[in-house]
Design a protein around this motif. Structure first.
Motif, PDB file in Angstrom:
ATOM      1  N   ALA A 183       0.850  -1.190   0.000  1.00  8.90           N
ATOM      2  CA  ALA A 183       0.000   0.000   0.000  1.00  8.90           C
ATOM      3  C   ALA A 183       0.883   1.236   0.000  1.00  8.90           C
ATOM      4  N   ARG A 184       0.316   2.345  -0.471  1.00 10.19           N
ATOM      5  CA  ARG A 184       1.042   3.623  -0.499  1.00 10.19           C
ATOM      6  C   ARG A 184       0.198   4.702   0.172  1.00 10.19           C
ATOM      7  N   TYR A 185       0.901   5.665   0.755  1.00 10.43           N
ATOM      8  CA  TYR A 185       0.262   6.816   1.368  1.00 10.43           C
ATOM      9  C   TYR A 185       0.417   8.028   0.457  1.00 10.43           C
ATOM     10  N   GLN A 186      -0.502   8.986   0.608  1.00 13.46           N
ATOM     11  CA  GLN A 186      -0.359  10.248  -0.116  1.00 13.46           C
ATOM     12  C   GLN A 186       0.817  11.012   0.480  1.00 13.46           C
ATOM     13  N   THR A 187       1.595  11.657  -0.369  1.00 14.86           N
ATOM     14  CA  THR A 187       2.772  12.395   0.114  1.00 14.86           C
ATOM     15  C   THR A 187       2.680  13.891  -0.185  1.00 14.86           C
ATOM     16  N   ARG A 188       1.520  14.351  -0.614  1.00 14.40           N
ATOM     17  CA  ARG A 188       1.381  15.759  -1.001  1.00 14.40           C
ATOM     18  C   ARG A 188       1.748  16.699   0.147  1.00 14.40           C
ATOM     19  N   ASP A 189       1.224  16.437   1.360  1.00 11.87           N
ATOM     20  CA  ASP A 189       1.536  17.304   2.502  1.00 11.87           C
ATOM     21  C   ASP A 189       3.032  17.292   2.821  1.00 11.87           C
TER      22      ASP A 189
END
Length: 163
Positions: free
Chosen positions: A68-74
Motif C-alpha cells: 500500500a502507499r500513502y499520499q505524500t502531497r503534505d
C-alpha cells in the motif's frame, strides 16, 4: 496341515495386495490437525492518508513487495517550505558575514542546519510512505485497508497482516 499353510499364504497374499493397492492410490490423503503460522501485523513508519492498495486478500506476496502507499502531497509541501527556508537562511548568513555581523551569521547558519535536517527527514518520510511486506507470505486485511482509502492511518497502526 497343508490347508493351514495354504490359508496362511492366501492371507499373507491378500494383505500384500491390500498394502500394494493402498500405496498406488492417487487421491490425496485426508488428515486432521492444526496449521500454525507466524502472523506479522504490518504498518507504516509514517502516518498519512491511504492512497492506493496494491494487493488483495489472500494474495501471495514476496518480501519487500509494496502492499500500500500513502499520499505524500503534505510532506512534499513541507519539503518545499524547508528547502526555501534553508536557502533564505544561507543568504542571510552570507549577508551577515559581508556586513561583519558574526552573531547574525551564526544564527542564520544554525537555522540553515535546522532546515537541512528537516529536508533530510521529510525526504526519508516520503521514501517510507508505503507499506512493504516484511516476509514472503499471504496477505490478510487488504479488504479492510482498501475500504479505508483516503482515511488517515497513524504511524505504526497495523494496516495489514502477512502470514
Amino acid at each position: 496341515m497343508t490347508q493351514r499353510i495354504a490359508a496362511g499364504l492366501i492371507a499373507v497374499a491378500l494383505l500384500m495386495g491390500l498394502l500394494f493397492y493402498s500405496q498406488m492410490r492417487v487421491e490425496p490423503l485426508k488428515v486432521s490437525g492444526y496449521v500454525e503460522a507466524d502472523e506479522i501485523r504490518v504498518g507504516s513508519r509514517v502516518g498519512g492518508r491511504v492512497k492506493a492498495v496494491h494487493c488483495q486478500e489472500g494474495q501471495a506476496v514476496k518480501a519487500a513487495q509494496v502492499l500500500a502507499r500513502y499520499q505524500t502531497r503534505d510532506l512534499q509541501l513541507q519539503l518545499g517550505q524547508y528547502e526555501q527556508e534553508r536557502e533564505r537562511s544561507l543568504l542571510e548568513s552570507d549577508t551577515a558575514l559581508a556586513n561583519g555581523n558574526e552573531s547574525q551569521m551564526q544564527i542564520s547558519r544554525l537555522n540553515a542546519d535546522k532546515a537541512n535536517f528537516m529536508v533530510d527527514k521529510l525526504l526519508t518520510d516520503i521514501e517510507h510512505a508505503e507499506i512493504r511486506a516484511p516476509v514472503d507470505g499471504s496477505v490478510l486485511g487488504a479488504q479492510t485497508v482498501s475500504t479505508r482509502l483516503c482515511e488517515i492511518l497513524k504511524i505504526g497502526e497495523p494496516a495489514l497482516q502477512v502470514v
